[in-house]
Design a protein around this motif. Structure first.
Motif, mmCIF file in Angstrom:
data_model
loop_
_atom_site.group_PDB
_atom_site.id
_atom_site.type_symbol
_atom_site.label_atom_id
_atom_site.label_comp_id
_atom_site.label_asym_id
_atom_site.label_seq_id
_atom_site.Cartn_x
_atom_site.Cartn_y
_atom_site.Cartn_z
ATOM 1 N N PHE A 169 63.080 18.732 -14.138
ATOM 2 C CA PHE A 169 61.876 18.845 -15.047
ATOM 3 C C PHE A 169 62.145 17.437 -15.993
ATOM 4 O O PHE A 169 61.413 17.492 -17.011
ATOM 5 C CB PHE A 169 61.944 20.168 -15.697
ATOM 6 C CG PHE A 169 61.544 21.142 -14.922
ATOM 7 C CD1 PHE A 169 60.314 21.406 -14.624
ATOM 8 C CD2 PHE A 169 62.499 21.848 -14.242
ATOM 9 C CE1 PHE A 169 59.971 22.531 -13.895
ATOM 10 C CE2 PHE A 169 62.294 22.859 -13.433
ATOM 11 C CZ PHE A 169 60.766 23.178 -13.166
ATOM 12 N N HIS A 170 62.892 16.547 -15.886
ATOM 13 C CA HIS A 170 63.267 15.446 -16.950
ATOM 14 C C HIS A 170 62.109 14.615 -17.448
ATOM 15 O O HIS A 170 61.923 14.263 -18.446
ATOM 16 C CB HIS A 170 64.306 14.686 -16.221
ATOM 17 C CG HIS A 170 64.856 13.561 -17.287
ATOM 18 N ND1 HIS A 170 65.363 13.726 -18.322
ATOM 19 C CD2 HIS A 170 64.699 12.057 -17.639
ATOM 20 C CE1 HIS A 170 65.682 12.863 -19.376
ATOM 21 N NE2 HIS A 170 65.243 11.843 -18.833
ATOM 22 N N HIS A 171 61.377 14.358 -16.157
ATOM 23 C CA HIS A 171 60.294 13.444 -16.364
ATOM 24 C C HIS A 171 58.682 14.381 -16.315
ATOM 25 O O HIS A 171 57.878 13.828 -16.024
ATOM 26 C CB HIS A 171 59.996 12.440 -15.584
ATOM 27 C CG HIS A 171 61.109 11.450 -15.791
ATOM 28 N ND1 HIS A 171 62.393 11.374 -14.705
ATOM 29 C CD2 HIS A 171 61.348 10.418 -16.535
ATOM 30 C CE1 HIS A 171 63.492 10.329 -15.159
ATOM 31 N NE2 HIS A 171 62.520 9.965 -16.312
ATOM 32 N N ALA A 172 58.701 15.676 -16.455
ATOM 33 C CA ALA A 172 57.686 16.462 -16.068
ATOM 34 C C ALA A 172 56.566 16.163 -17.024
ATOM 35 O O ALA A 172 55.364 16.292 -16.934
ATOM 36 C CB ALA A 172 57.928 17.837 -16.451
ATOM 37 N N TRP A 173 56.871 15.537 -18.330
ATOM 38 C CA TRP A 173 55.665 15.132 -19.282
ATOM 39 C C TRP A 173 54.812 14.290 -18.702
ATOM 40 O O TRP A 173 53.475 14.386 -19.261
ATOM 41 C CB TRP A 173 56.498 14.553 -20.452
ATOM 42 C CG TRP A 173 57.088 13.294 -20.241
ATOM 43 C CD1 TRP A 173 58.549 13.052 -20.065
ATOM 44 C CD2 TRP A 173 56.591 11.815 -20.451
ATOM 45 N NE1 TRP A 173 58.830 11.667 -19.864
ATOM 46 C CE2 TRP A 173 57.397 10.921 -20.077
ATOM 47 C CE3 TRP A 173 55.268 11.664 -20.365
ATOM 48 C CZ2 TRP A 173 57.385 9.712 -20.157
ATOM 49 C CZ3 TRP A 173 54.914 10.285 -20.592
ATOM 50 C CH2 TRP A 173 56.298 9.304 -20.357
ATOM 51 N N ILE A 174 55.221 13.416 -17.714
ATOM 52 C CA ILE A 174 54.187 12.538 -17.052
ATOM 53 C C ILE A 174 53.238 13.336 -16.285
ATOM 54 O O ILE A 174 52.162 13.086 -16.388
ATOM 55 C CB ILE A 174 54.807 11.610 -16.150
ATOM 56 C CG1 ILE A 174 56.087 10.599 -16.756
ATOM 57 C CG2 ILE A 174 54.012 10.739 -15.272
ATOM 58 C CD1 ILE A 174 57.112 9.861 -15.917
ATOM 59 N N LEU A 175 53.272 14.120 -15.785
ATOM 60 C CA LEU A 175 52.554 15.070 -15.188
ATOM 61 C C LEU A 175 51.602 15.920 -15.961
ATOM 62 O O LEU A 175 50.365 16.169 -15.533
ATOM 63 C CB LEU A 175 53.141 16.115 -14.013
ATOM 64 C CG LEU A 175 54.113 15.322 -12.837
ATOM 65 C CD1 LEU A 175 54.394 16.287 -11.889
ATOM 66 C CD2 LEU A 175 53.162 14.311 -12.101
ATOM 67 N N LEU A 176 52.315 16.210 -16.982
ATOM 68 C CA LEU A 176 51.541 17.222 -18.001
ATOM 69 C C LEU A 176 50.388 16.155 -18.576
ATOM 70 O O LEU A 176 49.224 16.647 -18.661
ATOM 71 C CB LEU A 176 52.377 17.547 -19.170
ATOM 72 C CG LEU A 176 51.875 18.193 -20.381
ATOM 73 C CD1 LEU A 176 51.328 19.579 -19.966
ATOM 74 C CD2 LEU A 176 52.855 18.715 -21.251
ATOM 75 N N PHE A 177 50.659 15.006 -19.016
ATOM 76 C CA PHE A 177 49.704 14.175 -19.815
ATOM 77 C C PHE A 177 48.731 13.694 -18.451
ATOM 78 O O PHE A 177 47.519 13.623 -18.909
ATOM 79 C CB PHE A 177 50.299 13.182 -20.217
ATOM 80 C CG PHE A 177 50.938 13.558 -21.731
ATOM 81 C CD1 PHE A 177 49.996 13.969 -22.710
ATOM 82 C CD2 PHE A 177 52.374 13.370 -21.687
ATOM 83 C CE1 PHE A 177 50.842 14.444 -23.874
ATOM 84 C CE2 PHE A 177 52.913 13.570 -22.818
ATOM 85 C CZ PHE A 177 51.916 14.286 -24.205
ATOM 86 N N LEU A 178 49.126 13.432 -17.284
ATOM 87 C CA LEU A 178 48.224 13.140 -16.215
ATOM 88 C C LEU A 178 47.297 14.405 -15.919
ATOM 89 O O LEU A 178 46.063 14.073 -15.768
ATOM 90 C CB LEU A 178 48.943 12.913 -15.015
ATOM 91 C CG LEU A 178 49.238 11.484 -14.620
ATOM 92 C CD1 LEU A 178 50.150 11.427 -13.302
ATOM 93 C CD2 LEU A 178 48.245 10.599 -14.609
ATOM 94 N N LEU A 179 47.689 15.591 -15.997
ATOM 95 C CA LEU A 179 47.025 16.975 -15.786
ATOM 96 C C LEU A 179 46.036 16.941 -17.013
ATOM 97 O O LEU A 179 44.846 17.315 -16.600
ATOM 98 C CB LEU A 179 47.644 17.852 -15.731
ATOM 99 C CG LEU A 179 47.100 19.276 -15.684
ATOM 100 C CD1 LEU A 179 46.297 19.144 -14.296
ATOM 101 C CD2 LEU A 179 48.191 20.612 -15.662
ATOM 102 N N ILE A 180 46.153 16.614 -18.248
ATOM 103 C CA ILE A 180 45.299 16.517 -19.425
ATOM 104 C C ILE A 180 44.237 15.526 -19.084
ATOM 105 O O ILE A 180 43.110 15.864 -19.151
ATOM 106 C CB ILE A 180 46.163 16.408 -20.674
ATOM 107 C CG1 ILE A 180 46.950 17.336 -21.039
ATOM 108 C CG2 ILE A 180 45.104 16.272 -21.799
ATOM 109 C CD1 ILE A 180 47.939 17.326 -22.183
#
Length: 285
Positions: free
Chosen positions: A184-195
């Protein structure tokens, strides 16, 4: 649709368009946001069935593409070129009434092409060369997600093509594969893409629906212009990798992969007509 959305070139909207349920897809999304409760339930049933297949297809695509996209960029790009080239006549065939004789809307084709070429030439990928979490990259990824989802629901330009221009395609693909392996190291990329995707759906869906209903000829010419320009974006795609490669040339073009892309679209179109004939036979019986 998921396989199309996961690769630069053809959008999932194009596949929905070729298979004949694009208008139902857009209407269901719009109804889910703005319809009454009874209509929402009907739209939700359709979208759940579609979404289930999309998730499975996307995970399969990521498993196949995440590594191969960097090691076989020219083969994959040749495949994407085949997707687009084979899709162009099918989109024209489906929308003859909106395209043929409506030549006053040709400037919209140039507009659509110019927008995509401009995004490609700007090559935003250089802005995320050392991608790390910061307020700037968060805003950047959200904006990219907003634009990408707006493109994905159109039967023309691929949202993945835009993500490629923004330099986020490979990082997003790699992050999904990392998540599948518990990283989950780069999960923030997908989170902000989802937003960005959620915001993009709310902002763009109504406009897209109205454009297709009230100004279909202008929309179709814009879509065709973007599809043609996406060929340029795919050719330039190798230059947007984290370790840039030269743009595709005739020497790095792979004809077998190109033919495979054309064949895949032809197979989808054949499936559509086979299903229509089958349904017609059941109705007559």
């Amino acid at each position: 649709m998921a396989f199309a959305d996961s690769v630069p070139g053809v959008s999932g909207g194009t596949i929905a368009f070729i298979l004949g349920f694009y208008d139902q897809f857009i209407s269901s999304l719009h109804t889910l946001l703005h319809g009454n409760w009874a209509a929402k339930k009907q739209a939700l049933r359709f979208l759940i069935k579609l979404g289930g297949g999309w998730i499975v297809g996307f995970l399969l695509a990521v498993s196949l593409l995440a590594d191969f996209f960097t090691t076989g960029i020219y083969q994959v790009s040749s495949l994407f070129l085949g997707f687009v080239v084979a899709s162009l006549p099918l989109v024209y065939s489906e929308e003859k009434a909106a395209i043929r004789g409506q030549y006053k809307y040709i400037p919209f084709a140039f507009l659509g092409a110019a927008i995509l070429i401009l995004l490609t030439r700007l090559n935003f990928s250089s802005m995320v060369e050392n991608l790390g979490l910061s307020p700037f990259t968060a805003i950047y990824v959200v904006i990219a997600g907003m634009l990408a989802i707006s493109a994905m629901v159109l039967p023309g330009i691929s949202g993945s093509t835009l993500l490629m221009s923004f330099g986020l395609y490979v990082p997003a693909l790699s992050t999904v594969k990392e998540l599948m392996h518990g990283d989950f190291h780069h999960a923030w990329i997908l989170l902000f893409l989802l937003i960005g995707i959620v915001i993009g759906v709310f902002l763009s869906l109504g406009g897209i629906k109205k454009m297709l209903e009230s100004h279909r000829s202008a929309a179709m010419y814009t879509i065709l212009g973007m599809m043609i320009a996406s060929l340029y974006a795919i050719v330039m795609g190798p230059t947007t990798l984290s370790e840039p490669e030269p743009m595709m040339t005739f020497h790095s073009f792979h004809i077998v992969w190109f033919i495979a892309g054309c064949a895949a679209v032809a197979a989808i179109n054949f499936l559509k007509h086979w299903m229509q004939k089958r349904n017609d036979s059941k109705t007559e019986a």
